[in-house]
Design an enzyme around this catalytic site. Structure first.
Site, short mmCIF file in Angstrom:
data_model
loop_
_atom_site.label_atom_id
_atom_site.label_comp_id
_atom_site.label_asym_id
_atom_site.label_seq_id
_atom_site.Cartn_x
_atom_site.Cartn_y
_atom_site.Cartn_z
N LYS A 202 0.82 -1.21 0.00
CA LYS A 202 0.00 0.00 0.00
C LYS A 202 0.87 1.28 0.00
CE LYS A 202 -3.89 -2.30 0.03
NZ LYS A 202 -3.73 -3.59 0.62
C1 LIG Z 1 -9.82 -3.71 -0.95
C2 LIG Z 1 -9.16 -4.31 0.26
N1 LIG Z 1 -9.87 -4.43 1.38
C3 LIG Z 1 -9.34 -4.94 2.50
C4 LIG Z 1 -8.03 -5.39 2.54
C5 LIG Z 1 -7.50 -6.01 3.78
O1 LIG Z 1 -6.43 -5.31 4.32
P1 LIG Z 1 -5.32 -6.04 5.20
O2 LIG Z 1 -4.49 -6.86 4.29
O3 LIG Z 1 -4.56 -4.88 5.81
O4 LIG Z 1 -6.03 -6.84 6.23
C6 LIG Z 1 -7.25 -5.28 1.40
C7 LIG Z 1 -5.85 -5.74 1.44
O5 LIG Z 1 -5.17 -6.00 0.52
C8 LIG Z 1 -7.82 -4.73 0.22
O6 LIG Z 1 -7.11 -4.63 -0.91
#
Ligand SMILES: Cc1ncc(COP(=O)(O)O)c(C=O)c1O
Length: 405
Positions: A202
């Site tokens: 990110k």
């Molecule tokens: C659209 C979206 N929502 C939620 C998440 C979940 O985030 P995390 O990996 O920090 O739990 C991601 C992670 O890649 C994502 O791309």
């Protein structure tokens, strides 16, 4: 020396030399000495978790996104879960979201015992289509979760209007969109709650980590409690008040982000503008290079949007291009370009299709896009040469398949 046109070169997948010697990933973190120093200092301090670095990161994040409150979590997924809880989602409720997202967006609805209801996406941005979402509202709908796909903000005004009309909570999944703008306003300050992720691919990273921003003080209080077992005060508050007493007033989890991670997050946040500028520059270079290639559909940018470019998803025009997406994908990988696909539509995953009886064909825009999508490498640490390599490889592979068709 004569230069071989890209289209005449043997593809790496056919045994020719690859465009690059080493694999360029689709996303990667950038960590510098200041980041390392901040982490080391925190490791030497009294507080590894529930300490002062947490509030520092949250305050800086709230300031940057223009929200009144920012509450940190151990991941974006935990942040989504907390937002679903805070919105009051429970068994018997429904929440509407996009099928073209990472599974975590829909899973958070299931964590609360509610049912995710999908609505198809718009063909240009691949974001939740507000009209399709409106058509799926029932008396059981309690929340809408638009997703800022690839970093392009969802069409939030019509979604917020729907929410206003039907008394719904809008949880925007902005995991891709830190730093994006919608109608000149910051993502993070627009929806009732906005969720971010700090996974290494990110715009900024804390290793794992997430954040919810909100202007609603009650929501912020509930979010804080939810990440701390449902307990109404934290360890530092109790220590400074010299108290041992605490009360668990609702069900919660340990979803806290450590001081170590928050120290990293604060340092990373200082580089957000530079990271965004670099991502926007890469998007401009890709757009300029690929604009003339007739078989490629480039990511759309609406007039009212300034995307944060988490991803650069191209779509192959499969009608004219005789190669299957899988062949193009494999050919680019063989050139050492770490392409990816975002996303298999959520309802097409076995868990969802078996539990809810999806057969395919329910969300044709998302499903058609999925068949054609390829995400090119996009991260702020890419060098000019990395970008050149991607452009050359795409040109080489697409020309080959076009010429062969
Ligand atoms: C659209 C979206 N929502 C939620 C998440 C979940 O985030 P995390 O990996 O920090 O739990 C991601 C992670 O890649 C994502 O791309």
């Amino acid at each position: 020396m004569t230069v071989t046109p890209a289209s005449r070169e043997a593809l790496a997948i056919q045994g020719g030399p690859p465009v690059r010697k080493t694999l360029l990933p689709y996303g990667h973190q950038s960590i510098d000495e200041a980041d390392i120093q901040a982490v080391v200092e925190t490791l030497r301090s009294d507080w590894l978790t529930t300490g002062p670095r947490v509030a520092e990161f949250e305050e800086a994040f709230a300031t940057r996104t223009g929200a009144r409150h920012a509450v940190s979590f151990s991941s974006g997924t935990a942040a989504l879960h907390a937002a679903a809880f805070t919105a009051g989602l429970k068994a018997g409720d429904e929440a509407i979201t996009s099928p073209l997202t990472f599974v975590a967006t829909a899973n958070c609805v299931l964590y609360q015992g509610a049912v995710p209801i999908f609505a198809d996406v718009s063909p240009d941005t691949l974001n939740l289509d507000p009209e399709k979402a409106a058509a799926r509202i029932t008396c059981r709908t309690r929340a809408i979760l638009p997703v800022d796909y690839a970093g392009h903000p969802a069409d939030l005004d019509p979604v917020l209007e729907l929410a206003e009309r039907h008394g719904l909570v809008v949880i925007e999944d902005a995991s891709h969109a830190l730093g994006a703008e919608y109608k000149g306003r910051q993502v993070g300050s627009l929806s009732h709650m906005t969720v971010f992720s700090f996974h290494p691919v990110k715009h900024i990273t804390t290793g794992e980590g997430g954040m919810v921003t909100t202007d609603n003080a009650k929501f912020a209080e509930t979010l804080c409690r939810f990440r701390n077992h449902g307990i109404s005060s934290d360890a530092r508050q109790r220590q400074s008040a010299g108290q041992w007493h605490y009360e668990m007033v609702s069900l919660g989890f340990n979803y806290r982000l450590t001081d170590i991670a928050c120290a990293l997050g604060s340092q990373q946040l200082k580089k957000l503008e530079a990271n965004l500028a670099q991502r926007r520059k890469i998007a401009e270079r890709y757009t300029a290079a690929f604009r003339e290639i007739p078989k490629l559909v480039l990511p759309a940018v609406r007039q009212n949007a300034n995307p944060a470019w988490h991803l650069f998803p191209i779509r192959l025009d499969g009608v004219k291009l005789k190669a299957e997406r899988a062949q193009v994908f494999r050919a680019l990988r063989a050139e050492n370009i770490g392409v990816n696909v975002h996303y298999i539509p959520v309802h097409r995953h076995p868990y969802y299709s078996e539990r809810f009886g999806y057969r395919g064909g329910e969300y044709p825009v998302a499903e058609d896009a999925y068949e054609r999508l390829i995400s090119l490498p996009m991260f702020h640490g890419m060098s000019d040469q990395d970008v050149e390599d991607v452009i050359r490889a795409v040109d080489k592979v697409i020309s080959h398949f076009r010429d062969a068709s």
